[in-house]
Write an enzyme that holds these catalytic residues in place. Structure first.
Site, PDB file in Angstrom:
ATOM      1  N   SER A 124       3.955 -33.191 -10.622  1.00  0.00           N
ATOM      2  CA  SER A 124       5.262 -33.298 -11.268  1.00  0.00           C
ATOM      3  C   SER A 124       5.788 -34.715 -11.134  1.00  0.00           C
ATOM      4  CB  SER A 124       6.208 -32.331 -10.551  1.00  0.00           C
ATOM      5  OG  SER A 124       7.532 -32.612 -10.904  1.00  0.00           O
ATOM      6  N   TYR A 149      10.345 -28.549  -2.544  1.00  0.00           N
ATOM      7  CA  TYR A 149       9.442 -28.351  -3.693  1.00  0.00           C
ATOM      8  C   TYR A 149       8.717 -29.658  -4.014  1.00  0.00           C
ATOM      9  CZ  TYR A 149       7.894 -28.283  -8.520  1.00  0.00           C
ATOM     10  OH  TYR A 149       7.135 -28.436  -9.657  1.00  0.00           O
ATOM     11  N   LYS A 153       4.600 -30.904  -3.641  1.00  0.00           N
ATOM     12  CA  LYS A 153       3.741 -31.511  -4.678  1.00  0.00           C
ATOM     13  C   LYS A 153       3.162 -32.829  -4.155  1.00  0.00           C
ATOM     14  CE  LYS A 153       4.067 -28.536  -7.984  1.00  0.00           C
ATOM     15  NZ  LYS A 153       2.891 -27.748  -8.373  1.00  0.00           N
TER      16      LYS A 153
HETATM   17  P1  NAD Z   1       5.558 -20.342 -13.608  1.00  0.00           P
HETATM   18  O1  NAD Z   1       6.295 -19.837 -12.422  1.00  0.00           O
HETATM   19  O2  NAD Z   1       5.911 -19.822 -14.946  1.00  0.00           O
HETATM   20  O3  NAD Z   1       3.992 -20.108 -13.380  1.00  0.00           O
HETATM   21  C1  NAD Z   1       3.387 -20.118 -12.108  1.00  0.00           C
HETATM   22  C2  NAD Z   1       2.519 -18.861 -11.998  1.00  0.00           C
HETATM   23  O4  NAD Z   1       1.876 -18.851 -10.719  1.00  0.00           O
HETATM   24  C3  NAD Z   1       3.325 -17.581 -12.110  1.00  0.00           C
HETATM   25  O5  NAD Z   1       2.725 -16.728 -13.063  1.00  0.00           O
HETATM   26  C4  NAD Z   1       3.252 -16.978 -10.707  1.00  0.00           C
HETATM   27  O6  NAD Z   1       3.249 -15.568 -10.753  1.00  0.00           O
HETATM   28  C5  NAD Z   1       1.951 -17.549 -10.196  1.00  0.00           C
HETATM   29  N1  NAD Z   1       1.859 -17.708  -8.732  1.00  0.00           N
HETATM   30  C6  NAD Z   1       2.744 -18.302  -7.901  1.00  0.00           C
HETATM   31  N2  NAD Z   1       2.278 -18.283  -6.639  1.00  0.00           N
HETATM   32  C7  NAD Z   1       1.057 -17.696  -6.690  1.00  0.00           C
HETATM   33  C8  NAD Z   1       0.071 -17.397  -5.699  1.00  0.00           C
HETATM   34  N3  NAD Z   1       0.253 -17.696  -4.419  1.00  0.00           N
HETATM   35  N4  NAD Z   1      -1.065 -16.777  -6.091  1.00  0.00           N
HETATM   36  C9  NAD Z   1      -1.257 -16.456  -7.398  1.00  0.00           C
HETATM   37  N5  NAD Z   1      -0.365 -16.703  -8.352  1.00  0.00           N
HETATM   38  C10 NAD Z   1       0.781 -17.326  -8.009  1.00  0.00           C
HETATM   39  O7  NAD Z   1       5.659 -21.939 -13.582  1.00  0.00           O
HETATM   40  P2  NAD Z   1       5.245 -23.018 -14.685  1.00  0.00           P
HETATM   41  O8  NAD Z   1       6.483 -23.628 -15.228  1.00  0.00           O
HETATM   42  O9  NAD Z   1       4.237 -22.452 -15.597  1.00  0.00           O
HETATM   43  O10 NAD Z   1       4.589 -24.109 -13.731  1.00  0.00           O
HETATM   44  C11 NAD Z   1       3.202 -24.149 -13.490  1.00  0.00           C
HETATM   45  C12 NAD Z   1       2.920 -25.286 -12.522  1.00  0.00           C
HETATM   46  O11 NAD Z   1       3.414 -26.507 -13.061  1.00  0.00           O
HETATM   47  C13 NAD Z   1       3.596 -25.112 -11.163  1.00  0.00           C
HETATM   48  O12 NAD Z   1       2.709 -25.554 -10.159  1.00  0.00           O
HETATM   49  C14 NAD Z   1       4.792 -26.019 -11.253  1.00  0.00           C
HETATM   50  O13 NAD Z   1       5.189 -26.490  -9.992  1.00  0.00           O
HETATM   51  C15 NAD Z   1       4.253 -27.155 -12.111  1.00  0.00           C
HETATM   52  N6  NAD Z   1       5.322 -27.891 -12.811  1.00  0.00           N
HETATM   53  C16 NAD Z   1       6.213 -27.209 -13.588  1.00  0.00           C
HETATM   54  C17 NAD Z   1       7.264 -27.902 -14.204  1.00  0.00           C
HETATM   55  C18 NAD Z   1       8.283 -27.169 -15.029  1.00  0.00           C
HETATM   56  O14 NAD Z   1       9.373 -27.729 -15.246  1.00  0.00           O
HETATM   57  N7  NAD Z   1       7.992 -25.977 -15.556  1.00  0.00           N
HETATM   58  C19 NAD Z   1       7.394 -29.292 -14.033  1.00  0.00           C
HETATM   59  C20 NAD Z   1       6.453 -29.962 -13.259  1.00  0.00           C
HETATM   60  C21 NAD Z   1       5.417 -29.234 -12.645  1.00  0.00           C
HETATM   61  N1  UFG Z   2      21.180 -29.750 -16.565  1.00  0.00           N
HETATM   62  C1  UFG Z   2      22.480 -29.405 -16.913  1.00  0.00           C
HETATM   63  N2  UFG Z   2      22.808 -28.086 -16.859  1.00  0.00           N
HETATM   64  C2  UFG Z   2      21.937 -27.103 -16.480  1.00  0.00           C
HETATM   65  C3  UFG Z   2      20.620 -27.481 -16.134  1.00  0.00           C
HETATM   66  C4  UFG Z   2      20.288 -28.816 -16.182  1.00  0.00           C
HETATM   67  O1  UFG Z   2      23.294 -30.259 -17.244  1.00  0.00           O
HETATM   68  O2  UFG Z   2      22.328 -25.924 -16.432  1.00  0.00           O
HETATM   69  C5  UFG Z   2      20.796 -31.180 -16.653  1.00  0.00           C
HETATM   70  C6  UFG Z   2      20.364 -31.781 -15.338  1.00  0.00           C
HETATM   71  O3  UFG Z   2      21.466 -32.270 -14.621  1.00  0.00           O
HETATM   72  C7  UFG Z   2      19.385 -32.857 -15.808  1.00  0.00           C
HETATM   73  C8  UFG Z   2      18.756 -32.266 -17.068  1.00  0.00           C
HETATM   74  O4  UFG Z   2      19.660 -31.251 -17.507  1.00  0.00           O
HETATM   75  O5  UFG Z   2      20.093 -34.008 -16.176  1.00  0.00           O
HETATM   76  C9  UFG Z   2      17.398 -31.629 -16.834  1.00  0.00           C
HETATM   77  O6  UFG Z   2      17.479 -30.692 -15.767  1.00  0.00           O
HETATM   78  P1  UFG Z   2      16.327 -29.625 -15.477  1.00  0.00           P
HETATM   79  O7  UFG Z   2      16.788 -28.773 -14.341  1.00  0.00           O
HETATM   80  O8  UFG Z   2      15.935 -28.948 -16.735  1.00  0.00           O
HETATM   81  O9  UFG Z   2      15.089 -30.547 -15.065  1.00  0.00           O
HETATM   82  P2  UFG Z   2      14.935 -31.596 -13.885  1.00  0.00           P
HETATM   83  O10 UFG Z   2      14.672 -32.925 -14.512  1.00  0.00           O
HETATM   84  O11 UFG Z   2      16.020 -31.506 -12.901  1.00  0.00           O
HETATM   85  O12 UFG Z   2      13.618 -31.050 -13.145  1.00  0.00           O
HETATM   86  C10 UFG Z   2      12.460 -30.619 -13.863  1.00  0.00           C
HETATM   87  C11 UFG Z   2      11.761 -29.501 -13.094  1.00  0.00           C
HETATM   88  C12 UFG Z   2      11.212 -30.024 -11.801  1.00  0.00           C
HETATM   89  C13 UFG Z   2      10.356 -31.211 -12.072  1.00  0.00           C
HETATM   90  C14 UFG Z   2      11.107 -32.269 -12.843  1.00  0.00           C
HETATM   91  C15 UFG Z   2      10.241 -33.435 -13.189  1.00  0.00           C
HETATM   92  O13 UFG Z   2      12.680 -28.467 -12.792  1.00  0.00           O
HETATM   93  O14 UFG Z   2      10.402 -29.025 -11.228  1.00  0.00           O
HETATM   94  O15 UFG Z   2      11.605 -31.702 -14.045  1.00  0.00           O
HETATM   95  O16 UFG Z   2       9.076 -32.987 -13.769  1.00  0.00           O
HETATM   96  F1  UFG Z   2       9.954 -31.719 -10.898  1.00  0.00           F
END
Ligand code: NAD
Ligand code: UFG
Length: 336
Positions: A124, A149, A153
């Site tokens: 991330s 979190y 990572k």
């Molecule tokens: P998500 O929660 O939708 O998907 C994660 C999946 O992993 C879920 O289906 C959950 O049931 C499964 N899971 C969690 N722990 C597990 C375990 N111990 N064993 C087996 N399954 C398990 O999340 P996502 O948004 O699809 O994110 C996927 C990956 O990308 C994550 O590692 C997350 O940290 C990373 N990531 C997500 C974002 C974001 O904003 N969505 C940003 C940066 C990184």
């Molecule tokens: N925001 C609002 N209102 C809300 C939610 C978010 O104003 O209800 C704003 C936040 O302050 C920020 C922007 O929208 O300025 C984006 O916020 P998000 O929560 O959607 O995303 P972040 O950038 O905070 O974080 C996301 C993921 C993290 C990841 C990061 C960088 O949640 O897991 O992007 O990849 F690490």
């Protein structure tokens, strides 16, 4: 080729499985469904005509992983499984380090035993903390993270770096995602957060569909053009394709490979609200609220390395991200 997809039932994993199937790659999913639903499998089938092999279980279950590697000739692993809510990680650090860090170590150990040496890890942009200079390149310093979190990572990245040094035949790819949003253009698959959404786009989508009254905009006094936070939103379909590009270009090359996956464009909270209002056809109610603890003003990616070495470039615009999210949310107001 068969690819083990941990967390393949989740938001990003499910879209990646669909794209893999389209490319002739066979996903084998392991997911404990702690943040996803089994209905996802049916949607993958509806979209592709294929129901992937699915193991319901935990990546920390060594016996299960040994069984999966025994039952399938796995060429690579894409590792999505993990917990991802920043606020919850502050309350439950033990769960986050156990799931994200320990879980990854169990997985890599099982890969080593099975002789599988190709791994793509979901990292991330959070590992960069709050850098002074934009855009963020892969050589921007990492580690100044502000919550468990993000630290999980960063820790996994450091563990994988050491493991790759010790076992040089390993190909390890760290994909640092910026802000994944959007949904499959069919409207059949998308993000389905449980409880109150933490992230901007799913929150806006739930306001649009009437599940929430208004969006709280966290701060309008940042040093950005309109005062609201700026992020690099990337369509989940582009992100999915980025994984396939990584598998194809560096997945068989020993070494540690690091790529930003973003669009290279920043958008403010109010710009996202505007794009969504246009997509759904009415104004999204919002209120300006105080800043959220731990948020940074702006964050966007330098994407040159991924563009050049992976031959991959994000294609979807913010307007398409909003339209696809709206199609998913309006067709599935309560999610799956
Ligand atoms: P998500 O929660 O939708 O998907 C994660 C999946 O992993 C879920 O289906 C959950 O049931 C499964 N899971 C969690 N722990 C597990 C375990 N111990 N064993 C087996 N399954 C398990 O999340 P996502 O948004 O699809 O994110 C996927 C990956 O990308 C994550 O590692 C997350 O940290 C990373 N990531 C997500 C974002 C974001 O904003 N969505 C940003 C940066 C990184
Ligand atoms: N925001 C609002 N209102 C809300 C939610 C978010 O104003 O209800 C704003 C936040 O302050 C920020 C922007 O929208 O300025 C984006 O916020 P998000 O929560 O959607 O995303 P972040 O950038 O905070 O974080 C996301 C993921 C993290 C990841 C990061 C960088 O949640 O897991 O992007 O990849 F690490």
């Amino acid at each position: 080729m068969k690819v083990l997809v941990t967390g393949g039932m989740g938001y990003i994993g499910s879209h990646t499985c669909v794209q893999m199937i389209e490319e002739g790659i066979e996903p084998v999913i392991v997911d404990n469904l702690c943040n996803s639903k089994e209905a996802v499998l049916t949607r993958i089938h509806e979209l592709t005509g294929v129901t992937p092999v699915f193991y319901q279980g935990d990546i920390r279950d060594r016996e299960l992983l040994a069984r999966i590697f025994n039952e399938h000739r796995i060429g690579s692993v894409i590792h999505f499984a993990g917990l991802k809510a920043v606020g919850e990680s502050v309350e439950k650090p033990l769960e986050y380090y156990d799931n994200n860090v320990h879980g990854t170590l169990v997985l890599v150990d099982a890969m080593k035993t099975a002789g599988v040496t190709s791994l793509v890890f979901s990292s991330s942009a959070t590992v960069y903390g709050d850098p002074d200079i934009m855009p963020i390149t892969e050589s921007t310093a990492t580690g100044q993270v502000t919550n468990p979190y993000g630290r999980s990572k960063f820790m996994v990245e450091e563990c994988l770096r050491d493991i790759q040094l010790a076992i040089p035949e390993f190909s390890i790819t760290l994909l640092r995602y910026f802000n994944p949003v959007g949904a499959h253009p069919s409207g059949k698959m998308g993000e389905d957060p449980q409880g109150i959404p933490n992230n901007l786009m799913p929150f806006i989508a739930q306001v649009a569909v009437g599940r929430r009254e208004y969006l709280s905009v966290f701060g309008d006094d940042y040093p950005t053009p309109d005062g609201t936070g700026v992020r690099d939103y990337i369509h989940v379909m582009d992100l999915a394709d980025g994984h396939i590009a990584a598998l194809k270009s560096v997945g068989e090359t020993a070494g540690l490979h690091i790529f930003n996956l973003g669009t290279g464009q920043g958008s403010s909270v109010l710009e996202m609200v505007g794009a969504f209002s246009e997509a759904c056809g009415y104004e999204i109610a919002f209120q300006i609220c105080p800043r959220r603890a731990g948020d940074i003003a702006e964050c966007w990616a330098d994407t040159q390395k991924a563009n050049e070495l992976l031959g991959w470039k994000a294609r979807f615009t913010v307007s398409e991200m909003a339209q696809d999210t709206w199609r998913w949310q309006s067709n599935n107001p309560q999610g799956y």
